[in-house]
Design a protein around this motif. Structure first.
Motif, PDB file in Angstrom:
ATOM      1  N   CYS A 196      -4.328   2.665  -3.088  1.00  0.00           N
ATOM      2  CA  CYS A 196      -4.376   1.428  -2.312  1.00  0.00           C
ATOM      3  C   CYS A 196      -3.735   1.742  -0.966  1.00  0.00           C
ATOM      4  CB  CYS A 196      -3.608   0.325  -3.028  1.00  0.00           C
ATOM      5  SG  CYS A 196      -3.523  -1.204  -2.067  1.00  0.00           S
ATOM      6  N   SER A 209      -8.770  -0.382  -1.540  1.00  0.00           N
ATOM      7  CA  SER A 209      -8.405   0.376  -2.735  1.00  0.00           C
ATOM      8  C   SER A 209      -9.656   0.952  -3.374  1.00  0.00           C
ATOM      9  CB  SER A 209      -7.640  -0.500  -3.725  1.00  0.00           C
ATOM     10  OG  SER A 209      -8.404  -1.621  -4.089  1.00  0.00           O
ATOM     11  N   ALA A 247       0.830  -1.202   0.000  1.00  0.00           N
ATOM     12  CA  ALA A 247       0.000   0.000   0.000  1.00  0.00           C
ATOM     13  C   ALA A 247       0.866   1.256   0.000  1.00  0.00           C
ATOM     14  CB  ALA A 247      -0.914   0.004   1.226  1.00  0.00           C
ATOM     15  N   TYR A 305     -11.920  -4.149  -0.479  1.00  0.00           N
ATOM     16  CA  TYR A 305     -11.144  -4.302   0.754  1.00  0.00           C
ATOM     17  C   TYR A 305     -10.765  -5.755   0.976  1.00  0.00           C
ATOM     18  CZ  TYR A 305     -15.258  -6.205   3.045  1.00  0.00           C
ATOM     19  OH  TYR A 305     -16.308  -7.000   3.387  1.00  0.00           O
ATOM     20  N   LYS A 340      -6.708  -3.795   4.097  1.00  0.00           N
ATOM     21  CA  LYS A 340      -6.147  -3.186   2.886  1.00  0.00           C
ATOM     22  C   LYS A 340      -7.335  -2.788   2.029  1.00  0.00           C
ATOM     23  CE  LYS A 340      -3.021  -4.316  -0.939  1.00  0.00           C
ATOM     24  NZ  LYS A 340      -2.116  -5.376  -1.456  1.00  0.00           N
ATOM     25  N   GLU A 392      -6.878   7.110  -7.879  1.00  0.00           N
ATOM     26  CA  GLU A 392      -7.000   5.751  -7.361  1.00  0.00           C
ATOM     27  C   GLU A 392      -5.882   5.535  -6.342  1.00  0.00           C
ATOM     28  OE1 GLU A 392      -8.971   2.907  -8.008  1.00  0.00           O
ATOM     29  OE2 GLU A 392     -10.369   4.233  -9.041  1.00  0.00           O
TER      30      GLU A 392
END
Length: 128
Positions: free
Chosen positions: A49, A101, A36, A118, A99, A47
């Motif tokens: 992450c 994005s 990330a 996620y 995590k 965008e």
């Protein structure tokens, strides 16, 4: 943050830094290891992450419909994940590592992702 320091320098830092600073460094390393980017690097309409530890989970009403708001912290900053139409998501709870994005929205200095993809990450020693 221990990159470029000698063993003695890292050890001295560990002894003199407060617990929050050490926890933040651990979270930043774990986020980087998950692939990330730092949350401070997130830009409006891009965008991104991100990965981090859930600090809080709140259910709010948005235009009469429920939404689940999750504050995710990685040691550098916080991103709020907003799941529209949801009151609960299994596994999404304070202390868990996630995590996520999606597209970033920055409004009033608050960084948000709406309905991000996620992934629940293994429990880290920093969140236990």
């Amino acid at each position: 943050m221990g990159e470029g320091r000698s063993w003695l320098g890292r050890r001295f830092h560990q002894l003199t830094a407060d617990n929050q600073e050490l926890e933040d460094e651990d979270l930043r390393r774990a986020s980087e290891a998950a692939g990330a980017e730092p949350m401070l690097a997130c830009r409006d309409r891009a965008e991104a992450c991100v990965a981090g530890s859930i600090r809080s989970v709140t259910v709010r009403a948005r235009s009469g419909a429920p939404s689940l708001e999750v504050d995710l912290y990685d040691g550098s900053g916080t991103v709020t994940l907003v799941f529209l139409g949801r009151k609960h998501i299994a596994g999404i709870e304070a202390g868990r590592s996630v995590k996520a994005s999606g597209r970033v929205v920055v409004r009033d200095e608050r960084t948000t992702m709406f309905n991000p993809r996620y992934e629940l990450l293994p429990v880290s020693s920093t969140s236990a």
